[in-house]
Design an enzyme around this catalytic site. Sequence first.
Site, PDB file in Angstrom:
ATOM      1  N   CYS A   1       3.421   8.766   0.180  1.00 22.80           N
ATOM      2  CA  CYS A   1       4.042   7.944   1.221  1.00 22.80           C
ATOM      3  C   CYS A   1       4.225   6.542   0.652  1.00 22.80           C
ATOM      4  O   CYS A   1       3.237   5.868   0.336  1.00 22.80           O
ATOM      5  CB  CYS A   1       3.154   7.928   2.459  1.00 22.80           C
ATOM      6  SG  CYS A   1       3.741   6.866   3.794  1.00 22.80           S
TER       7      CYS A   1
ATOM      8  N   GLU B   1       0.816  -1.207   0.000  1.00 32.01           N
ATOM      9  CA  GLU B   1       0.000   0.000   0.000  1.00 32.01           C
ATOM     10  C   GLU B   1       0.854   1.264   0.000  1.00 32.01           C
ATOM     11  O   GLU B   1       1.924   1.317   0.619  1.00 32.01           O
ATOM     12  CB  GLU B   1      -0.930   0.003   1.220  1.00 32.01           C
ATOM     13  CG  GLU B   1      -1.866  -1.197   1.238  1.00 32.01           C
ATOM     14  CD  GLU B   1      -2.704  -1.294   2.501  1.00 32.01           C
ATOM     15  OE1 GLU B   1      -3.452  -2.288   2.629  1.00 32.01           O
ATOM     16  OE2 GLU B   1      -2.615  -0.390   3.360  1.00 32.01           O
TER      17      GLU B   1
ATOM     18  N   CYS C   1       2.120  -0.446  15.947  1.00 27.74           N
ATOM     19  CA  CYS C   1       1.979  -0.362  14.486  1.00 27.74           C
ATOM     20  C   CYS C   1       1.182  -1.542  13.942  1.00 27.74           C
ATOM     21  O   CYS C   1       1.480  -2.705  14.246  1.00 27.74           O
ATOM     22  CB  CYS C   1       3.355  -0.310  13.837  1.00 27.74           C
ATOM     23  SG  CYS C   1       3.312  -0.171  12.038  1.00 27.74           S
TER      24      CYS C   1
ATOM     25  N   CYS D   1      -0.887   7.112   9.399  1.00 32.34           N
ATOM     26  CA  CYS D   1       0.390   6.587   9.888  1.00 32.34           C
ATOM     27  C   CYS D   1       0.172   5.383  10.792  1.00 32.34           C
ATOM     28  O   CYS D   1      -0.623   5.428  11.740  1.00 32.34           O
ATOM     29  CB  CYS D   1       1.117   7.696  10.649  1.00 32.34           C
ATOM     30  SG  CYS D   1       2.687   7.196  11.356  1.00 32.34           S
TER      31      CYS D   1
ATOM     32  N   CYS E   1       6.675  -5.919   7.918  1.00 30.68           N
ATOM     33  CA  CYS E   1       7.820  -5.304   8.604  1.00 30.68           C
ATOM     34  C   CYS E   1       8.305  -6.242   9.706  1.00 30.68           C
ATOM     35  O   CYS E   1       7.497  -6.909  10.367  1.00 30.68           O
ATOM     36  CB  CYS E   1       7.415  -3.956   9.212  1.00 30.68           C
ATOM     37  SG  CYS E   1       8.786  -3.058   9.978  1.00 30.68           S
TER      38      CYS E   1
ATOM     39  N   CYS F   1       7.192  -3.065  16.059  1.00 28.09           N
ATOM     40  CA  CYS F   1       6.780  -1.937  16.901  1.00 28.09           C
ATOM     41  C   CYS F   1       5.368  -2.219  17.403  1.00 28.09           C
ATOM     42  O   CYS F   1       4.465  -2.515  16.619  1.00 28.09           O
ATOM     43  CB  CYS F   1       6.834  -0.629  16.110  1.00 28.09           C
ATOM     44  SG  CYS F   1       8.501  -0.171  15.596  1.00 28.09           S
TER      45      CYS F   1
END
Length: 496
Positions: free
Chosen positions: A228, A211, A242, A470, A235, A239
Amino acid sequence: ADTTHAAWHVPRAARRQPFTRVRPRRLVTILRVMMRATAAAAVLARSSPGALVLRRTAAIRRTPFRGLAVSPTGRLADLAGVDSEEAERRGASVSDATLEVHASASTSGARSVVDPHLASLKGMRFEELESWLVSVGERPQRAAQLFSWMYRRGKLVEDFESMEDVSRKFRDTLGSIATVEGDLEMESIKTATDGTRKVLYRLKNGGGVVESVIIPSNTGPDGRTTVCVSSQLGCAMNCQFCFTAKMGLRKNLTAAQIVEQVVHARRLTGGGRGADVRQREETTNVVFMGMGEPLHNVDAVLTAVDVLTDPRGLAFSRNKVTVSTSGLVPEIERYLKESSGSLAVSLNATTDEIRSWIMPINRKYNLERLLGTLRENFPRQGAGRHQRHVFFEYILLAGINDSDEDAERLLEISRSMPSKFNLIYFNTHEGSEFRCSDEATIKAFRQKLVDGGAMATIRASRGDEEMAACGQLGSPDAPEDWKPAPPKLPKPRRLR
């Protein structure tokens, strides 16, 4: 490059008589072949890994880099005693020169992940494209022509057939050995009420959907649009706040797949085929803040940043291309050395206790090491106004990192190095144990920083209704390459 690779052949008749007795016309032919071979050697030298690093370092330091920076046409023009325009008119070429070594089209340059037999032109820097062209027997000057068709406003082509001023023969040749598609296929676009668009791309090499987000702001003649981009599918950083982290790492994107996200964003914002080249580009900023940790895929990201900021192509200002990292210290050092793009650091905590919980990378590279590396490298010399300060991103989590003591510790950081803090709203998602600090707390936190002499801004949340904000990208439950979510980490004892 070893100039012995360029072997020139003296006519047989010339070898049977003294050099001074060679006929003038034949002597001119010999000299032309020699000069063309020299140009080929120069191209190969300029595209070597050592030369590329040296060129990037020179760009960062704003020092002239002579010798290898000369174009093949300019080098040949100097040798022949004519200007560059005349050399170009004559078709100054290395393809006629007899080269002892020809790099294979199947092994030279970036490769398509869909068909490894094809070269991926969007995965190559300009110098690498020049070298690849030489390796397949073409003139290196064609690199400027291809870069223009791939990246210039009013073009941004998706295939070789659309390159109208390229000869049919060359287009057919390119179609059989290369691709400009970027190895992504747009699947859908989701638009939020504030105009933010989340663009979903299916990876042509399989594995799922990545995305990207197009964020308009200050609309109008002087407005800007930020894209972005994602650098990985999923990932590995885990985190805790996230949503993307719940996917784990499923695949690294190639440089071509990263660049294609930006190219397609410019198409979607009016810069594609037929666009008025006199109008300014609407998509002016690129941030590597989508899916993935960019510096965990550092080779592809370095190449992509070089392509984005090359003035012969997409021509983004180096101040307008920002790579964000969670804190991989060796890769930060490499990025600062090799790239002229901007850097942002996702900080999000002021103590090792909290940061090691919400950002496990801190267990390997703690705050002392991370901040020490930043102090050594900032302000970056000659890297643009945006790199005079360390740009810290700080997501505010209620009761976790939003206290007066946290603000005071940020002020201590700002006194030890030039800093700018971008305060970010936490965008919630299903299953999250975190809450965003309330509006009053966020404003008071910023004011404490400003009163203490630090630069601090608050980033407005955009696109959260479409999970485009975000920390909201990704699909952990997607079946392609599915894997269990990484573990949740226990809270520090004092917070339990």
